[in-house]
Design an enzyme around this catalytic site. Structure first.
Site, PDB file in Angstrom:
ATOM      1  N   THR A 168       0.819  -1.218   0.000  1.00  0.00           N
ATOM      2  CA  THR A 168       0.000   0.000   0.000  1.00  0.00           C
ATOM      3  C   THR A 168       0.850   1.264   0.000  1.00  0.00           C
ATOM      4  OG1 THR A 168      -1.653  -1.231   1.272  1.00  0.00           O
ATOM      5  CG2 THR A 168      -1.889   1.172   1.214  1.00  0.00           C
ATOM      6  N   HIS A 196      -6.004   0.905  -7.248  1.00  0.00           N
ATOM      7  CA  HIS A 196      -6.680  -0.015  -6.330  1.00  0.00           C
ATOM      8  C   HIS A 196      -6.822  -1.371  -7.010  1.00  0.00           C
ATOM      9  CE1 HIS A 196      -9.803  -1.767  -3.747  1.00  0.00           C
ATOM     10  NE2 HIS A 196     -10.351  -2.179  -4.877  1.00  0.00           N
TER      11      HIS A 196
HETATM   12  N1  UDP Z   1      -4.694   4.391   2.830  1.00  0.00           N
HETATM   13  C1  UDP Z   1      -4.217   5.558   3.391  1.00  0.00           C
HETATM   14  N2  UDP Z   1      -3.514   5.485   4.566  1.00  0.00           N
HETATM   15  C2  UDP Z   1      -3.244   4.298   5.191  1.00  0.00           C
HETATM   16  C3  UDP Z   1      -3.730   3.107   4.614  1.00  0.00           C
HETATM   17  C4  UDP Z   1      -4.447   3.186   3.430  1.00  0.00           C
HETATM   18  O1  UDP Z   1      -4.449   6.633   2.860  1.00  0.00           O
HETATM   19  O2  UDP Z   1      -2.582   4.292   6.255  1.00  0.00           O
HETATM   20  C5  UDP Z   1      -5.455   4.448   1.574  1.00  0.00           C
HETATM   21  C6  UDP Z   1      -4.624   4.021   0.353  1.00  0.00           C
HETATM   22  O3  UDP Z   1      -4.967   4.850  -0.761  1.00  0.00           O
HETATM   23  C7  UDP Z   1      -5.080   2.592   0.150  1.00  0.00           C
HETATM   24  C8  UDP Z   1      -6.545   2.686   0.544  1.00  0.00           C
HETATM   25  O4  UDP Z   1      -6.568   3.577   1.644  1.00  0.00           O
HETATM   26  O5  UDP Z   1      -4.857   2.161  -1.176  1.00  0.00           O
HETATM   27  C9  UDP Z   1      -7.181   1.373   0.956  1.00  0.00           C
HETATM   28  O6  UDP Z   1      -6.458   0.820   2.018  1.00  0.00           O
HETATM   29  P1  UDP Z   1      -6.095  -0.719   2.022  1.00  0.00           P
HETATM   30  O7  UDP Z   1      -5.562  -1.055   3.375  1.00  0.00           O
HETATM   31  O8  UDP Z   1      -7.275  -1.504   1.533  1.00  0.00           O
HETATM   32  O9  UDP Z   1      -4.850  -0.802   0.991  1.00  0.00           O
HETATM   33  P2  UDP Z   1      -4.702  -1.450  -0.465  1.00  0.00           P
HETATM   34  O10 UDP Z   1      -5.599  -2.658  -0.500  1.00  0.00           O
HETATM   35  O11 UDP Z   1      -5.115  -0.406  -1.478  1.00  0.00           O
HETATM   36  O12 UDP Z   1      -3.250  -1.789  -0.584  1.00  0.00           O
HETATM   37 MG    MG Z   2      -7.628  -2.780  -0.063  1.00  0.00          MG
END
Ligand code: UDP
Ligand code: MG
Length: 148
Positions: A101, A125
């Site tokens: 992420t 995403h």
């Molecule tokens: N995100 C963020 N801060 C964090 C974690 C996540 O802004 O500490 C945002 C980031 O854009 C991420 C989205 O929230 O892609 C969804 O989070 P997730 O944990 O599902 O991560 P992903 O599946 O996209 O890797």
């Molecule tokens: Mg996610």
């Protein structure tokens, strides 16, 4: 030549969103190219601007986190490209191609490592499991919009 398109309706699918930073930097083609070069097909795609209600639903698992308001603002800041990719093992492989992420921790050679900015502004995403893929595809597309 393997069968494509309508002959592969039972193949695994995942939902991707090319995020506002990807669109602003005109990297849509570069990112889609990585997925296509990995052997995956685009079976649905559209450009759309994500409304607050849709973002609250899509990010329900993190809606109570402090980073949700800036994330929702970022994700709604310009039209994004939403697509469904299809192919064997596509859910896990696309996540692998993206990298972790946090773009700053993502290795070079991954999409986020090469093009991302930080933990919020991270290019793309992708669904993280078969269950979320089914729910996310249904959130953004009608069954009739899938050429799968
Ligand atoms: N995100 C963020 N801060 C964090 C974690 C996540 O802004 O500490 C945002 C980031 O854009 C991420 C989205 O929230 O892609 C969804 O989070 P997730 O944990 O599902 O991560 P992903 O599946 O996209 O890797
Ligand atoms: Mg996610």
């Amino acid at each position: 030549m393997p069968a494509r398109g309508i002959l592969r309706g039972d193949m695994e699918k995942t939902l991707i969103i090319l995020k506002p930073d990807c669109m602003e930097k005109r990297l849509a083609g570069v990112v889609l190219d990585r997925f296509q070069k990995a052997g995956f097909d685009i079976v649905a795609a559209k450009l759309t601007r994500l409304a607050p209600g849709l973002l609250a639903e899509h990010y329900a698992h993190i809606a109570d986190r402090p980073f949700f308001p800036p994330l929702a603002q970022f994700m709604g800041s310009r039209p994004v490209l939403v697509a469904v990719l299809q192919g064997e093992g596509v859910i896990a492989k696309v996540r692998e191609l993206l990298g972790p992420t946090d773009s700053k921790k993502a290795p070079k050679g991954t999409i986020r490592g090469d093009f991302g900015t930080d933990v919020t502004v991270n290019v793309c995403h992708a669904s993280d499991s078969p269950e979320s893929a089914v729910a996310e595809i249904a959130r953004f597309f009608l069954p009739s919009e899938l050429f799968a």
